[in-house]
Design an enzyme around this catalytic site. Structure first.
Site, mmCIF file in Angstrom:
data_model
loop_
_atom_site.group_PDB
_atom_site.id
_atom_site.type_symbol
_atom_site.label_atom_id
_atom_site.label_comp_id
_atom_site.label_asym_id
_atom_site.label_seq_id
_atom_site.Cartn_x
_atom_site.Cartn_y
_atom_site.Cartn_z
ATOM 1 N N ASP A 22 -10.801 -0.331 0.779
ATOM 2 C CA ASP A 22 -9.821 -1.035 1.596
ATOM 3 C C ASP A 22 -8.458 -0.366 1.431
ATOM 4 O OD1 ASP A 22 -11.823 -2.847 2.131
ATOM 5 O OD2 ASP A 22 -11.045 -4.402 0.795
ATOM 6 N N LYS A 23 -7.632 -0.493 2.451
ATOM 7 C CA LYS A 23 -6.260 0.008 2.376
ATOM 8 C C LYS A 23 -5.600 -0.575 1.126
ATOM 9 C CE LYS A 23 -1.929 0.015 4.827
ATOM 10 N NZ LYS A 23 -1.046 -0.807 5.603
#
Length: 170
Positions: free
Chosen positions: A7-8
């Site tokens: 995930d970012k």
């Protein structure tokens, strides 16, 4: 190609393949649960149980298309194992082991048990303490190389910003 994504604003290790054949084999290994992935997660609140398993299906959130949620509707099996590494006054450091690998899985599961990831802008439900990003770190990966059959183990410490935030809670 990238075999699994982070995930970012999640730090740490990822699995990347150098060619299509190995990419396909590694993707299949993840699907068959033959790659072990462990994460460090700093969550809000004091987790009471020393270890546990969250077996809760994840699908798109109907109210916010950017989010995922625990649901029985159009969902996929999602299993996260966790164990407490350290309890602080208002947060807990966990080691999370993925059995499945759904988008935002650890973040969704931690919110589901009312212990959202510290600094998570999407699922956190609490104040953002700095601009580092969510306190989620891909710590280790273990696998058998699909071509050489060599056992590979990789581990990386969290970035200094992660450690600094832990020290602030100490």
């Amino acid at each position: 190609g990238i075999v699994h994504r982070l995930d970012k604003d999640t730090s740490g290790l990822m699995v990347v393949a150098k060619n299509d054949k190995v990419h396909e084999q590694l993707s299949e290994m993840i699907k068959e649960k033959k790659i072990e992935r462990k994460y460090l997660a700093l969550v809000w609140g004091v987790v009471k149980h020393d270890k546990g398993t969250i077996d809760a299906p994840i699908g798109r959130d109907f109210n916010n298309r950017q989010k995922y949620t625990v649901t029985d509707i159009n969902s996929k099996e999602s299993i996260t194992h966790f164990k407490v590494i350290k309890r602080y006054k208002e947060v807990t450091l966990l080691e999370c082991k993925l059995e499945t690998g759904r988008t935002h899985q650890i973040r969704v599961h931690m919110e589901y048990i009312n212990h959202p990831i510290v600094n998570d802008p999407l699922y956190g439900r609490r104040k953002i303490i700095n601009d580092f990003g969510q306190m989620l770190h891909s710590k280790s990966i273990k696998l058998i190389h699909p071509v050489t059959k060599q056992k590979l183990e990789f581990e990386i410490e969290p970035p200094k910003e992660f450690i600094q935030i832990l020290e602030e809670f100490d």
